[in-house]
Enzyme design. Structure first.
Site, PDB file in Angstrom:
ATOM      1  N   ASP A 118       0.829  -1.219   0.000  1.00 49.80           N
ATOM      2  CA  ASP A 118       0.000   0.000   0.000  1.00 49.80           C
ATOM      3  C   ASP A 118       0.856   1.259   0.000  1.00 49.80           C
ATOM      4  O   ASP A 118       0.680   2.147  -0.840  1.00 49.80           O
ATOM      5  CB  ASP A 118      -0.921   0.024   1.228  1.00 49.80           C
ATOM      6  CG  ASP A 118      -2.049  -0.995   1.127  1.00 49.80           C
ATOM      7  OD1 ASP A 118      -2.284  -1.506   0.032  1.00 49.80           O
ATOM      8  OD2 ASP A 118      -2.682  -1.269   2.161  1.00 49.80           O
TER       9      ASP A 118
ATOM     10  N   ARG B 269      -0.329   3.564  17.374  1.00 49.61           N
ATOM     11  CA  ARG B 269      -0.727   4.592  16.406  1.00 49.61           C
ATOM     12  C   ARG B 269      -0.517   6.026  16.909  1.00 49.61           C
ATOM     13  O   ARG B 269      -0.026   6.871  16.170  1.00 49.61           O
ATOM     14  CB  ARG B 269      -2.176   4.379  15.961  1.00 49.61           C
ATOM     15  CG  ARG B 269      -2.414   3.098  15.151  1.00 49.61           C
ATOM     16  CD  ARG B 269      -1.344   2.874  14.126  1.00 49.61           C
ATOM     17  NE  ARG B 269      -1.671   1.786  13.199  1.00 49.61           N
ATOM     18  CZ  ARG B 269      -0.792   0.927  12.729  1.00 49.61           C
ATOM     19  NH1 ARG B 269       0.477   1.009  13.117  1.00 49.61           N
ATOM     20  NH2 ARG B 269      -1.139  -0.013  11.875  1.00 49.61           N
TER      21      ARG B 269
ATOM     22  N   ASP C 189      -7.548   2.324  12.131  1.00 50.36           N
ATOM     23  CA  ASP C 189      -6.289   3.067  12.108  1.00 50.36           C
ATOM     24  C   ASP C 189      -6.421   4.464  11.511  1.00 50.36           C
ATOM     25  O   ASP C 189      -5.711   5.385  11.912  1.00 50.36           O
ATOM     26  CB  ASP C 189      -5.223   2.272  11.348  1.00 50.36           C
ATOM     27  CG  ASP C 189      -4.632   1.154  12.191  1.00 50.36           C
ATOM     28  OD1 ASP C 189      -4.787   1.208  13.422  1.00 50.36           O
ATOM     29  OD2 ASP C 189      -4.026   0.238  11.628  1.00 50.36           O
TER      30      ASP C 189
ATOM     31  N   SER D 261      -3.133 -10.100   6.282  1.00 53.54           N
ATOM     32  CA  SER D 261      -2.875  -8.694   6.572  1.00 53.54           C
ATOM     33  C   SER D 261      -2.382  -8.635   8.009  1.00 53.54           C
ATOM     34  O   SER D 261      -3.083  -9.056   8.930  1.00 53.54           O
ATOM     35  CB  SER D 261      -4.152  -7.866   6.415  1.00 53.54           C
ATOM     36  OG  SER D 261      -3.939  -6.537   6.826  1.00 53.54           O
TER      37      SER D 261
END
Length: 408
Positions: free
Chosen positions: A14, A94, A123, A178
């Site tokens: 990505d 995060r 996220d 993932s």
């Protein structure tokens, strides 16, 4: 001069595709920033890949100790667990990443920060709430929500896009989970996990350890000490928190500790299914709880449990940089003053089994707790206590009895 954008870069498919896309779509100078929270070998070769993809610069920022001391430990001390199972591995990282992205953006004079989080996940919320709290003037670019200009809808589309731009990546579009990894945990989503009816294929899935069935047949004893709620030694050796978590990961992984399969409620409203491996984190939280139950009084424990659950919700929803998180953490920190002592336990096929706990601040009193009569406790005192403690129940029962009799 071109405007600069800071790309939250992992080196995965990505974020690799985002480099040429940002340059072509917005004519940005793309500066990549990979924040190291303990991803290990995932950082290998990132500088070459970023340059090959068209980035003008790559920052690899090591925040492992900051992540452990300022984000993980407050959650451990709070007993923060989301929906009874999830130990917040991705959620805690995060805000730490967002903070460093903002710092690099300020250093480079960038006008925007870009992330590759999808429009369905948590996220995007965590990154953007962190950025908004720390740098409300910066523009945030979230390509997966920009469907008018971001036309790629699958990993196959992204692979074709990077191939057209001369970028050769060792990724397979169909045969990979993932995953998100840091020092605290690794998460797995996708493939057979997308259907809750399927059993996880643990032989292929697990990265940090083995399943309990494949763990050794012999238990292993572990001893830890804490000072004011912070782990200080492991098996007699003084270490910093990041080193203790690293060692516990190896021990926990070996014995099949910390594997959970959960269908959780995302912030955006949908349910998602994932498998999390948190071997060292599971041991550390259990060890802290094992010590804390000796030391905290009943009412403080009850209040802390409620606030710990709320703390987990706050962190899960990306609200780290808020007055509420600070206030709950301040309460938690006040409870940790005397959480000092030694815990011993054994690891055996997915289980953490108590093997003794000691503390100079223990509230456990053997003469009180034993069945023999001691000087500090007179059994007759229980008569008056039970009378008063049960008075509301008795008054209500008498009232109900009187109403029943009057209605006959």
């Amino acid at each position: 001069m071109k405007e600069k954008v800071i790309l939250a870069y992992s080196g995965g498919l990505d974020t690799t595709a985002l480099i040429p896309w940002l340059k072509e779509t917005f004519d940005y100078e793309v500066i990549c920033c990979c924040v190291n929270c303990g991803q290990g070998a995932e950082l290998d070769g990132l500088d070459k890949r970023a340059a090959m993809s068209g980035a003008s610069k790559l920052y690899i920022e090591d925040i492992v100790d900051e992540f452990c001391d300022e984000y993980i430990m407050p959650c451990v001390q709070a007993g923060a667990v989301y929906e009874h199972k999830y130990l917040l591995g991705t959620s805690m990282a995060r805000p730490a990443i967002a903070k460093r992205l903002v710092e690099i953006a300020r250093k480079e004079g960038a006008t925007a920060i870009c992330h590759g989080a999808t429009g369905k996940g948590n996220d995007q919320i965590r990154f953007e709430l962190g950025i908004k709290a720390l740098a409300p003037d910066l523009k945030i670019i979230a390509p997966w929500r920009m469907t008018d200009v971001w036309t790629m809808q699958s990993r196959e589309d992204e692979l074709e896009f990077v191939k057209q731009h001369g970028i050769d990546l060792p990724f397979d579009a169909k045969h990979s989970y993932s995953r998100d990894r840091n020092l605290w945990h690794i998460s797995h989503e996708g493939l057979e996990l997308e259907d809750p009816a399927n059993e996880p294929n643990y032989k292929d899935l697990l990265v940090l350890g083995v399943s309990p069935e494949d763990a050794p047949d012999q238990p292993e004893y572990v001893t830890m000490t804490f000072e004011a709620g912070v782990p200080k030694t492991l098996n007699g050796k003084a270490m910093k928190v990041s080193e203790i978590i690293t060692e516990l990961n190896a021990l926990g992984g070996k014995h099949g500790i910390g594997i959970i399969d959960i269908v959780e409620n995302r912030v955006v409203g949908m349910k998602s299914r994932g498998v999390y491996e948190t071997p060292g984190g599971t041991i550390l939280m259990e060890a802290h709880d094992q010590l804390e139950e000796l030391i905290l009084d009943r009412e403080t424990m009850e209040t802390k449990k409620k606030l710990g659950s709320q703390f987990a919700q706050v962190v899960y929803e990306g609200k780290w940089f808020t007055p509420l998180r600070e206030a709950i953490q301040a309460f938690v920190e006040s409870t940790q003053k005397y959480v000092t002592g030694e815990v011993k336990f054994k690891l055996y096929k997915g289980n953490i089994i108590k093997a003794g706990t000691t503390s100079p601040y223990s509230l456990y009193n053997e003469s009180l707790a034993s069945f023999t009569t001691g000087d500090m406790y007179d059994h007759h005192d229980a008569d008056g206590f039970i009378t008063l403690f049960g008075l509301p129940l008795k008054v209500r029962a008498l009232m109900m009895q009187e109403v029943k009799n009057n209605n006959k």
